[in-house]
Design a protein around this motif. Structure first.
Motif, short mmCIF file in Angstrom:
data_model
loop_
_atom_site.label_atom_id
_atom_site.label_comp_id
_atom_site.label_asym_id
_atom_site.label_seq_id
_atom_site.Cartn_x
_atom_site.Cartn_y
_atom_site.Cartn_z
N LEU A 1 0.82 -1.21 0.00
CA LEU A 1 0.00 0.00 0.00
C LEU A 1 0.86 1.26 0.00
CD1 LEU A 1 -2.75 -1.08 2.57
CD2 LEU A 1 -3.08 -0.74 0.11
N LYS A 2 2.04 1.16 0.55
CA LYS A 2 2.92 2.34 0.65
C LYS A 2 3.67 2.64 -0.66
CE LYS A 2 3.60 1.87 5.62
NZ LYS A 2 4.51 1.41 6.70
N LYS A 3 3.44 1.83 -1.68
CA LYS A 3 4.14 2.04 -2.95
C LYS A 3 3.60 3.24 -3.73
CE LYS A 3 5.52 -2.77 -3.87
NZ LYS A 3 5.31 -3.92 -4.79
N VAL A 4 2.39 3.68 -3.38
CA VAL A 4 1.74 4.79 -4.09
C VAL A 4 1.39 5.89 -3.10
CG1 VAL A 4 -0.24 5.45 -5.53
CG2 VAL A 4 0.75 3.16 -5.76
N ARG A 5 1.53 7.14 -3.52
CA ARG A 5 1.11 8.28 -2.70
C ARG A 5 -0.36 8.59 -2.99
NH1 ARG A 5 3.15 12.88 -4.20
NH2 ARG A 5 3.25 13.88 -2.17
N TYR A 6 -1.16 8.72 -1.93
CA TYR A 6 -2.60 8.89 -2.11
C TYR A 6 -3.11 10.25 -1.61
CZ TYR A 6 -2.98 3.96 -3.26
OH TYR A 6 -2.85 2.74 -3.88
N TRP A 7 -3.98 10.84 -2.42
CA TRP A 7 -4.68 12.08 -2.09
C TRP A 7 -6.16 11.79 -2.16
CZ3 TRP A 7 -3.33 17.24 -1.01
CH2 TRP A 7 -4.33 18.21 -1.18
N ILE A 8 -6.88 11.94 -1.05
CA ILE A 8 -8.31 11.65 -0.98
C ILE A 8 -9.04 12.92 -0.56
CG2 ILE A 8 -10.06 10.22 0.15
CD1 ILE A 8 -7.57 8.27 0.74
N ASP A 9 -10.03 13.33 -1.36
CA ASP A 9 -10.71 14.60 -1.14
C ASP A 9 -12.20 14.42 -1.39
OD1 ASP A 9 -11.54 17.23 -1.02
OD2 ASP A 9 -10.44 17.90 -2.78
N CYS A 10 -13.02 14.66 -0.36
CA CYS A 10 -14.47 14.47 -0.51
C CYS A 10 -15.22 15.51 0.30
CB CYS A 10 -14.87 13.07 -0.05
SG CYS A 10 -16.60 12.65 -0.39
N GLY A 11 -16.28 16.05 -0.27
CA GLY A 11 -17.05 17.09 0.38
C GLY A 11 -17.82 16.60 1.60
N ASP A 12 -18.05 17.50 2.55
CA ASP A 12 -18.75 17.12 3.77
C ASP A 12 -20.25 16.88 3.53
OD1 ASP A 12 -19.39 19.76 3.32
OD2 ASP A 12 -19.00 20.44 5.37
N ASP A 13 -20.77 17.35 2.39
CA ASP A 13 -22.18 17.12 2.08
C ASP A 13 -22.35 16.10 0.94
OD1 ASP A 13 -23.20 18.98 3.96
OD2 ASP A 13 -22.70 20.63 2.61
N ASP A 14 -21.31 15.36 0.66
CA ASP A 14 -21.34 14.37 -0.42
C ASP A 14 -21.94 13.07 0.09
OD1 ASP A 14 -20.52 12.46 -2.49
OD2 ASP A 14 -19.11 13.99 -3.14
N PHE A 15 -22.71 12.38 -0.77
CA PHE A 15 -23.29 11.08 -0.38
C PHE A 15 -22.22 10.01 -0.26
CE2 PHE A 15 -23.24 10.94 -4.97
CZ PHE A 15 -23.00 9.60 -5.29
N LEU A 16 -21.00 10.31 -0.71
CA LEU A 16 -19.90 9.36 -0.63
C LEU A 16 -18.96 9.61 0.55
CD1 LEU A 16 -19.12 9.28 -4.45
CD2 LEU A 16 -20.03 7.38 -3.11
N THR A 17 -19.38 10.50 1.45
CA THR A 17 -18.55 10.85 2.61
C THR A 17 -18.17 9.62 3.44
OG1 THR A 17 -19.48 13.07 2.78
CG2 THR A 17 -18.49 12.16 4.77
N LYS A 18 -19.12 8.74 3.69
CA LYS A 18 -18.86 7.58 4.56
C LYS A 18 -17.75 6.71 4.00
CE LYS A 18 -20.92 3.42 6.56
NZ LYS A 18 -22.15 2.62 6.79
#
Length: 273
Positions: free
Chosen positions: A208-225
């Motif tokens: 998992l550490k082989k790739v650098r990850y950026w995760i960005d999601c809005g607080d009112d998005d249905f995908l927040t969970k």
């Protein structure tokens, strides 16, 4: 000077048995130099196509500005059409988009344009379904990508899949994981093979550490969970990553205001420290 956009190019795919369209952004000095460039594959969302990031995301304007200001290095940005494939292979083998992308699309693009065709100069990003695709490809092929940025990534927990109304599930996921599935039948081998959270859970920390990850999601998005659970899963495995939850919902306003930071994060992977 502005970069050059080619809105509609096609690649013939023997794996898919059809032509696939793509849009490409070339930095302003591409035609005046002989250098090769790093590349970011930028993936569109569900029901959209290869022109989405250009038409609604104004990616050329944001990339031009960021390159001029030195926020991101000059880079080639490639936007393939994926229809509603979710960027993966379907359970019945009728549409193997994942095989096409990895085995045909990337090699073809990197032969056609002056691209530094190696992991350290290759990034991937996307929104919603494209955010999911970015995570899936980097989790499955960590030796191919330096960094990934998922904006409002379509990451679902098992209980969300179970609770999805039958009509919605069939329309969105039926062709991917099996038709007319109810209850626990949805949590089959095809789902787990392509569940971001399941893959993170089963992979080693080192992988998992082989790739650098950026995760960005809005607080009112249905995908927040799902995005929060992904953040927690990576944190528990001590995998370094960036997690952002800004004010906003599942819309282009959110993605336009997030893409420069996402590209900057990926661009940092192309630098020598």
């Amino acid at each position: 000077m502005a970069g050059r956009v080619i809105e509609e190019k096609k690649i013939k795919s023997s794996i898919l048995g059809k032509e696939v369209s793509y849009t490409i952004f070339l930095p302003s000095d591409y035609d005046r130099s002989e250098r090769s460039y790093p590349v970011v594959y930028l993936l569109h969302g569900y029901t959209d196509d290869n022109t989405g990031w250009l038409q609604f995301g104004e990616i050329n304007r944001y990339a031009d500005k960021a390159i001029v200001e030195g926020t991101i290095p000059p880079m080639i940005i490639v936007m393939p059409n994926a229809d509603s494939s979710w960027y993966i292979n379907s359970f019945d083998g009728k549409e193997n988009y994942e095989d096409f992308f990895i085995k045909e699309f990337i090699p073809s693009i990197e032969k056609t344009y002056r691209i530094k065709g190696e992991k350290r100069f290759r990034g991937i990003a996307g929104l919603s379904m494209g955010g999911y695709g970015s995570m899936i490809y980097t989790l499955k092929y960590p030796d191919m990508f330096a960094a990934a940025a998922a904006l409002s990534g379509a990451v679902f927990a098992d209980d969300e899949i179970l609770a999805m109304p039958d009509k919605n599930y069939e329309r969105i996921f039926g062709q991917l994981f099996g038709h007319n599935l109810k209850g626990n039948d949805r949590l089959n081998q095809y789902w787990y093979k392509n569940s971001v959270l399941k893959i993170v859970d089963t992979k080693t920390d080192e992988d998992l550490k082989k790739v650098r990850y950026w995760i960005d999601c809005g607080d009112d998005d249905f995908l927040t969970k799902g995005n929060c659970l992904l953040h927690i899963a990576l944190t528990e495995k001590k995998v370094p990553h960036e997690f952002r939850m800004r004010d906003g919902a599942h819309n282009w306003t959110y993605w336009r205001t997030g893409i420069t930071d996402a590209l900057q994060f990926i661009g940092q992977s192309f630098h020598q420290w």
